[in-house]
Each structure stands twice: as structure tokens, then as C-alpha cells.
Enzyme design. Structure first.
Site, PDB file in Angstrom:
ATOM      1  N   ARG A  65     -12.910  13.104  -6.342  1.00  0.00           N
ATOM      2  CA  ARG A  65     -12.095  12.596  -5.238  1.00  0.00           C
ATOM      3  C   ARG A  65     -12.467  13.222  -3.897  1.00  0.00           C
ATOM      4  NH1 ARG A  65      -8.617   9.627  -6.691  1.00  0.00           N
ATOM      5  NH2 ARG A  65      -8.121  10.587  -8.682  1.00  0.00           N
ATOM      6  N   ASN A 107      -0.256   1.204   3.629  1.00  0.00           N
ATOM      7  CA  ASN A 107      -0.535   0.588   2.329  1.00  0.00           C
ATOM      8  C   ASN A 107       0.426  -0.573   2.113  1.00  0.00           C
ATOM      9  OD1 ASN A 107      -1.674   0.329  -0.333  1.00  0.00           O
ATOM     10  ND2 ASN A 107       0.164   1.311  -1.150  1.00  0.00           N
ATOM     11  N   HIS A 109       2.294  -2.658  -1.019  1.00  0.00           N
ATOM     12  CA  HIS A 109       2.591  -2.545  -2.452  1.00  0.00           C
ATOM     13  C   HIS A 109       3.425  -3.755  -2.872  1.00  0.00           C
ATOM     14  CE1 HIS A 109       3.086  -0.583  -6.282  1.00  0.00           C
ATOM     15  NE2 HIS A 109       4.360  -0.930  -6.235  1.00  0.00           N
TER      16      HIS A 109
HETATM   17  C1  GRF Z   1      -2.026  -6.828  -3.673  1.00  0.00           C
HETATM   18  O1  GRF Z   1      -1.055  -7.363  -4.513  1.00  0.00           O
HETATM   19  C2  GRF Z   1      -1.537  -5.538  -3.048  1.00  0.00           C
HETATM   20  O2  GRF Z   1      -0.175  -5.523  -2.814  1.00  0.00           O
HETATM   21  C3  GRF Z   1      -1.896  -4.530  -4.102  1.00  0.00           C
HETATM   22  O3  GRF Z   1      -3.136  -4.964  -4.607  1.00  0.00           O
HETATM   23  C4  GRF Z   1      -3.267  -6.364  -4.438  1.00  0.00           C
HETATM   24  C5  GRF Z   1      -4.520  -6.600  -3.658  1.00  0.00           C
HETATM   25  O4  GRF Z   1      -4.829  -7.953  -3.520  1.00  0.00           O
HETATM   26  N1  GRF Z   1      -1.917  -3.203  -3.525  1.00  0.00           N
HETATM   27  P1  GRF Z   1      -5.950  -8.394  -2.489  1.00  0.00           P
HETATM   28  O5  GRF Z   1      -7.226  -7.627  -2.873  1.00  0.00           O
HETATM   29  O6  GRF Z   1      -5.484  -8.038  -1.109  1.00  0.00           O
HETATM   30  O7  GRF Z   1      -6.120  -9.869  -2.688  1.00  0.00           O
END
Ligand code: GRF
Length: 201
Positions: A65, A107, A109
């Protein structure tokens, strides 16, 4: 101009939605500095290139990491990135990375945090039997899916839904609120008290 670096691992649909809004001038004062994927196979890289953006594959496989994040910090700093947006970036960030961009990492989620952090949030919510799920854009801190919340959008679970149909409707909301949250952060019209983001104006 505030320069955005987008980190992805796969499909890249959130990255695409953000980039479209930036290119259309819907996020005043923002420009995309680069899209970086930790997997060479990330479909989002081709999408970004197709939009005329710099798209970089920086493979993380086999690197620890700290070593990988040091490379990532180097690439972002070389492009004077002000704001890092994680968009389906499937790797935990080191404390050094978070320190390198304090309160400048966002981020998205796919659940209403703090419910269902971690992987497969939409499936977790569906299997739990919730009636409302949704998505959350938050600042990134040292804990997983945890930092101060900027925006959330609710998405009701409908009769006949499967985890996949629910995920698709959540994704539509993700594409809206991520750009909106970036707009707020770049405008600077917010302050943070405790873990509450207070929107101003
Ligand atoms: C999305 O559902 C996001 O919320 C999660 O991972 C997925 C990514 O999708 N963290 P994409 O690559 O943006 O289509």
C-alpha cells in the site's frame, strides 16, 4: 481552476458523469487533471480517453500500500491535483495518502452511510430488506466509508426489485450527487463542525 484527479478501478460510470459535467461547464472552476486506474483493464480508462482526458494505468498488483500510494501521490502532484475523487476505486488508501490530501479526497458509496459500508453495499441493503437505500458522497478519512457526509440521495426499494435493479437506480442518483458534491466543495461554500458538513449559501 481547481484540478480534479479521478481514481477508478473499473467501469468508470461515475468518472464519466463527473467528466461530462466538468466539460459542460456545470462545475464552475473545475477541470479534470487526470483519470488514474489501478487496473490496466479498467473500462473507464477508454471512456476517459474518448473524452479527451489524460487516462493513466498505474497497476497496483504486487505493490504494498505505501509503495503504491507513494507513486499515486507523485502522479497526482505532478499534475497539480487539488481534489481527489474516488469513483469506484477498489483499494484502501494509506494514512500517508490521506495526509497528502487533507479533506481533499471525496468518495461515493452506494448506500446511505453509516448503513452498509464496505463491498457490495447495494446487495447488503437489499438482502437486509431495507425499504430505502441510496448513496452518499463523503470526505475520506482514515476509516473505511466513514468521513463527513457532503450529500446523500435516498432510493426506495420497489416491489419486484432485485439487487441489480436497485443498484441501477442507485447508480442514476450517484451520477447526480457526485457532481453536485464536487460543485459544493470547489465553491468552498461549506464548513465542517464535528463531522457535520454545513452547506452555506
Ligand atoms: C459505484 O456504485 C460506486 O458507488 C462504488 O463503486 C461503483 C463504481 O461504479 N464505489 P463506476 O465504476 O463509477 O461505474
Amino acid at each position: 481552476m481547481k484540478r480534479i484527479g479521478i481514481l477508478i478501478s473499473g467501469r468508470g460510470s461515475n468518472c464519466e458523469a463527473i467528466a461530462k459535467n466538468v466539460l459542460a461547464g456545470n462545475i464552475p472552476g473545475a477541470e479534470i487533471a487526470a483519470v488514474i486506474a489501478n487496473r490496466t483493464s479498467a473500462a473507464g480508462l477508454d471512456i476517459a480517453r474518448g473524452m479527451g482526458l489524460e487516462a493513466i494505468a498505474l497497476p497496483s498488483r504486487g505493490l504494498d500500500r505505501e509503495a503504491y500510494d507513494a507513486q499515486l501521490i507523485g502522479e497526482l502532484n505532478a499534475r497539480n491535483v487539488d481534489l481527489v475523487c474516488l469513483a469506484g476505486y477498489m483499494r484502501l488508501l494509506s494514512a500517508s495518502f490521506i495526509r497528502a490530501f487533507p479533506m481533499r479526497i471525496l468518495n461515493i458509496h452506494p448506500s446511505l452511510l453509516p448503513a452498509f459500508p464496505g463491498l457490495d453495499a447495494q446487495h447488503q441493503a437489499f438482502d437486509y430488506g431495507v425499504k430505502i437505500s441510496g448513496c452518499t458522497v463523503h470526505f475520506v478519512d482514515e476509516h473505511l466509508d466513514h468521513g463527513p457526509i457532503i450529500l446523500q440521495a435516498p432510493v426506495p426499494v420497489l416491489m419486484g426489485d432485485t439487487a441489480d435493479t436497485l443498484s441501477s437506480r442507485i447508480l442514476l442518483e450517484e451520477h447526480k450527487i457526485y457532481s453536485e458534491a464536487i460543485r459544493i466543495v470547489i465553491s468552498g461554500r461549506y464548513r465542517i463542525e464535528g463531522r457535520t458538513v454545513i452547506l452555506e449559501g
